[in-house]
Design a protein around this motif. Sequence first.
Motif, PDB file in Angstrom:
ATOM      1  N   GLN A 249      69.184  31.058  62.406  1.00 23.40           N
ATOM      2  CA  GLN A 249      68.834  29.717  62.857  1.00 23.40           C
ATOM      3  C   GLN A 249      68.853  29.679  64.371  1.00 23.40           C
ATOM      4  O   GLN A 249      69.759  30.231  65.016  1.00 23.40           O
ATOM      5  CB  GLN A 249      69.813  28.673  62.304  1.00 23.40           C
ATOM      6  CG  GLN A 249      69.402  27.244  62.679  1.00 23.40           C
ATOM      7  CD  GLN A 249      70.237  26.176  61.991  1.00 23.40           C
ATOM      8  OE1 GLN A 249      71.256  26.461  61.401  1.00 23.40           O
ATOM      9  NE2 GLN A 249      69.775  24.928  62.082  1.00 23.40           N
ATOM     10  N   VAL A 250      67.842  29.037  64.953  1.00 23.49           N
ATOM     11  CA  VAL A 250      67.801  28.842  66.404  1.00 23.49           C
ATOM     12  C   VAL A 250      68.782  27.714  66.727  1.00 23.49           C
ATOM     13  O   VAL A 250      68.595  26.571  66.299  1.00 23.49           O
ATOM     14  CB  VAL A 250      66.383  28.501  66.880  1.00 23.49           C
ATOM     15  CG1 VAL A 250      66.369  28.288  68.393  1.00 23.49           C
ATOM     16  CG2 VAL A 250      65.408  29.618  66.486  1.00 23.49           C
ATOM     17  N   VAL A 251      69.843  28.054  67.472  1.00 24.55           N
ATOM     18  CA  VAL A 251      70.913  27.077  67.732  1.00 24.55           C
ATOM     19  C   VAL A 251      71.064  26.744  69.209  1.00 24.55           C
ATOM     20  O   VAL A 251      71.931  25.941  69.565  1.00 24.55           O
ATOM     21  CB  VAL A 251      72.260  27.573  67.162  1.00 24.55           C
ATOM     22  CG1 VAL A 251      72.180  27.702  65.640  1.00 24.55           C
ATOM     23  CG2 VAL A 251      72.678  28.899  67.796  1.00 24.55           C
ATOM     24  N   GLY A 252      70.227  27.321  70.056  1.00 25.69           N
ATOM     25  CA  GLY A 252      70.298  26.985  71.467  1.00 25.69           C
ATOM     26  C   GLY A 252      69.074  27.456  72.215  1.00 25.69           C
ATOM     27  O   GLY A 252      68.549  28.538  71.946  1.00 25.69           O
ATOM     28  N   LEU A 253      68.598  26.634  73.143  1.00 33.08           N
ATOM     29  CA  LEU A 253      67.488  26.992  74.026  1.00 33.08           C
ATOM     30  C   LEU A 253      67.933  26.754  75.457  1.00 33.08           C
ATOM     31  O   LEU A 253      68.275  25.626  75.834  1.00 33.08           O
ATOM     32  CB  LEU A 253      66.242  26.148  73.715  1.00 33.08           C
ATOM     33  CG  LEU A 253      65.624  26.308  72.325  1.00 33.08           C
ATOM     34  CD1 LEU A 253      64.431  25.362  72.165  1.00 33.08           C
ATOM     35  CD2 LEU A 253      65.195  27.751  72.066  1.00 33.08           C
ATOM     36  N   ASN A 254      67.977  27.828  76.232  1.00 36.26           N
ATOM     37  CA  ASN A 254      68.369  27.748  77.642  1.00 36.26           C
ATOM     38  C   ASN A 254      69.710  27.041  77.818  1.00 36.26           C
ATOM     39  O   ASN A 254      69.891  26.203  78.714  1.00 36.26           O
ATOM     40  CB  ASN A 254      67.274  27.058  78.454  1.00 36.26           C
ATOM     41  CG  ASN A 254      65.983  27.851  78.467  1.00 36.26           C
ATOM     42  OD1 ASN A 254      66.005  29.081  78.569  1.00 36.26           O
ATOM     43  ND2 ASN A 254      64.859  27.171  78.333  1.00 36.26           N
ATOM     44  N   GLY A 255      70.647  27.369  76.934  1.00 35.66           N
ATOM     45  CA  GLY A 255      71.989  26.839  77.029  1.00 35.66           C
ATOM     46  C   GLY A 255      72.193  25.478  76.412  1.00 35.66           C
ATOM     47  O   GLY A 255      73.328  24.985  76.349  1.00 35.66           O
ATOM     48  N   LYS A 256      71.129  24.845  75.912  1.00 32.80           N
ATOM     49  CA  LYS A 256      71.238  23.526  75.295  1.00 32.80           C
ATOM     50  C   LYS A 256      71.325  23.693  73.782  1.00 32.80           C
ATOM     51  O   LYS A 256      70.438  24.269  73.162  1.00 32.80           O
ATOM     52  CB  LYS A 256      70.024  22.673  75.660  1.00 32.80           C
ATOM     53  CG  LYS A 256      70.084  21.256  75.090  1.00 32.80           C
ATOM     54  CD  LYS A 256      68.851  20.457  75.507  1.00 32.80           C
ATOM     55  CE  LYS A 256      68.886  19.060  74.914  1.00 32.80           C
ATOM     56  NZ  LYS A 256      67.677  18.261  75.302  1.00 32.80           N
ATOM     57  N   PRO A 257      72.383  23.164  73.156  1.00 34.22           N
ATOM     58  CA  PRO A 257      72.520  23.315  71.695  1.00 34.22           C
ATOM     59  C   PRO A 257      71.358  22.674  70.946  1.00 34.22           C
ATOM     60  O   PRO A 257      70.785  21.669  71.374  1.00 34.22           O
ATOM     61  CB  PRO A 257      73.836  22.599  71.395  1.00 34.22           C
ATOM     62  CG  PRO A 257      74.583  22.611  72.680  1.00 34.22           C
ATOM     63  CD  PRO A 257      73.536  22.484  73.754  1.00 34.22           C
ATOM     64  N   LEU A 258      71.029  23.255  69.811  1.00 31.30           N
ATOM     65  CA  LEU A 258      69.889  22.807  69.012  1.00 31.30           C
ATOM     66  C   LEU A 258      70.167  23.113  67.550  1.00 31.30           C
ATOM     67  O   LEU A 258      70.680  24.180  67.217  1.00 31.30           O
ATOM     68  CB  LEU A 258      68.614  23.538  69.473  1.00 31.30           C
ATOM     69  CG  LEU A 258      67.313  23.277  68.725  1.00 31.30           C
ATOM     70  CD1 LEU A 258      66.778  21.899  69.086  1.00 31.30           C
ATOM     71  CD2 LEU A 258      66.281  24.347  69.058  1.00 31.30           C
ATOM     72  N   ALA A 259      69.842  22.183  66.669  1.00 30.79           N
ATOM     73  CA  ALA A 259      69.870  22.453  65.228  1.00 30.79           C
ATOM     74  C   ALA A 259      68.446  22.793  64.817  1.00 30.79           C
ATOM     75  O   ALA A 259      67.747  22.007  64.181  1.00 30.79           O
ATOM     76  CB  ALA A 259      70.392  21.242  64.464  1.00 30.79           C
ATOM     77  N   GLY A 260      68.008  23.980  65.209  1.00 30.50           N
ATOM     78  CA  GLY A 260      66.599  24.339  65.119  1.00 30.50           C
ATOM     79  C   GLY A 260      66.208  24.962  63.793  1.00 30.50           C
ATOM     80  O   GLY A 260      66.903  24.857  62.779  1.00 30.50           O
TER      81      GLY A 260
END
Length: 507
Positions: free
Chosen positions: A448-459
Motif C-alpha cells: 500500500q502506498v502510505v506516503g508521498l514526499n513525507g506526507k502520510p497517505l492511505a493510498g
Amino acid sequence: MTHALSRRRLLAAAAAGGCAALLPVFPRQVLAQGAPFRLTVERRTLEVKGKPATVFGIRQPNGAAGLMLDPGQPFRVDLTNRSGEDTIIHWHGQTPPYAQDGVADANRPTIPDGATQSYDFAARSGTHWMHSHHGLQEQRLMAAPLIVRTADDLRADEQEVTVLLHDFTFRDPADLLAGLTGGAAPSAHGGGHGAGPTAAGHASHAMPAQGGMAGHTMSGSAGHGGGHGGGHGDGAMAMDLNDVDYDAYLANDRTLADPEVVRVERGGRVRLRIINGATSTAFHIDLGALTGQVVAVDGTPVRPVEGRRFGMSMGQRLDIRLTLPSGGGVFPILALREGAVERTGILLATPGAPVAKLDDRAGRPSGPLDLSLEAALTALAPLAARPADLVRRVRLTGSMTPYVWTLDDRVFGEHVPLEVARGQRVELTLENASGMAHPMHLHGHHFQVVGLNGKPLAGAVRDTVLVPDGAAVTVAFDADNHGRWPLHCHNLLHMATGMMTEVVYGG
C-alpha cells in the motif's frame, strides 16, 4: 484484445437479432474438469508500418493472447516454450509461491526450448499480465494479458475491453542497449534473475536499424486534458524522460495507422483494462471527449477517481469505467507518450459510426507523469492498521553517463538484500536521486502506498509504483510470502544495467 460482454447484454442483443453489431465473447479454452490451461511461448510475424517483424507471443491453442480466468478458477497452467531459446514467464500481479513466480535464479532454472513447465496456485483477481523475465525478450513483445474476473465483473452490465500497450523497435534490443551503454557489458548483476542482456539470445531482424536513442533534455509541456497525472503546468522544463525513440507505439499490436476498432453500444458501459507493457515508455491515457472513472489500479479496486487523462508507467495497470453517450459516435482511447508527441490507441465505435483516420502524432508534446493520480487514490481494501516492524530506505541512483542504474549505488549482483522475517509489517521509502523517474515493482507481494514526499497517505494497494525524479514514495507490505523476491525498476533497460535488489526472508 480481450472483449467480453456481460451475459445480460449479450442475451439481450441476441434476442434483438443484434449480435452481429457486437464483438464476440473472448475465446475460451474448453477444459475437462481439473485440466490445466495451455499456453505456448512462440514466435510470430507482426506487420508494423507496412514492414514485417519477428516477435514473440504467449498464446492459447485457439490463438487468443494470454489468459482470462473466471471467479474462483485456480491458475493451473501448462506453459510450453516454442520460442527457439530459453525463457521464463513472470505472472505480474500474481503472488504465487516463490518457485512459481517466473523468475530464474540459482534455485529456479529457465525453461529450455521445447520444454513444458506447470503452474498451480490460487489466482489473484484483477487486471494483470504475463511477460518474460529473461534477457531482453520483453522488448520483443513476449507479453500478454492475464485477467482474473470477479463475481461482480460477471454481474456488471458492461463490456470489457483490454488494451496492452507496447513500445516497438525493428532493431535487436541488445543493439539498443549497447547504444546506450557504449557497448560496455553489464556488471556482475547480468546473470541474476535473467536480467542481463547477455542471456537474450536474440535473432537478428532482417530490417534496417531504425529505432534510435532519444534526446534526453526534453521539453515537457503540460497535459491539456482533465483528470489526474497530466503534467506539471504549462511551459517547458528540462527533464530526462525517454531513453529510446522507438519505431512505433502499439495498442493491441497495432498503430493508429490501422487501429483496433471495438464496436460498442450507444449509451453502454465499458470497462477498459489497460496494461502498460512497454519496455521503457510511460503514457498518459487520454479519453478525449469522454469522462472516465479509475476503479482499480494494478488489479486492486480503489475509490473511483474521475477524469479524462490519467498517467501510467511501465508495468502498471488501470481499470477505467466509461459510460458512452446515447447518441453514439467514435471515441478514441489514446495513449500519449510521456514528454513527446507520439501516440497510439484504440477506437470505440457504435454501430454505423464513420471511422476517420487519426494521426499518430499529437500537436504538442505531453508533459511528464507526476504523483497527482497517486495522491488521489484510496484503497477499498487497505492493509490492516498496525505499526511497522521494519523501516528501511532505498535510494534510486544511477545516471545516463555512464548508462548504469542502481539501488543505493549498487548494481544487482553487488546488492545488499533487504532481509525480512515472516509476519513483519515492512515500511519501505523509495527516494529517487537519479535524474529519471522509475516505476518500482515488488514481486510476490502487494504493497500500500502510505506516503508521498513525507506526507502520510492511505493510498492504493498495488505492485508497481512510480517514483518521479526527486520524489520519495513510502510503501508498506506484510511479509507473508516466503522466498527471495526481486524489487526492481520496471524500465527493462534500467533493470538490465543493475537497478534491482531482493527482498529475502530469513531462513
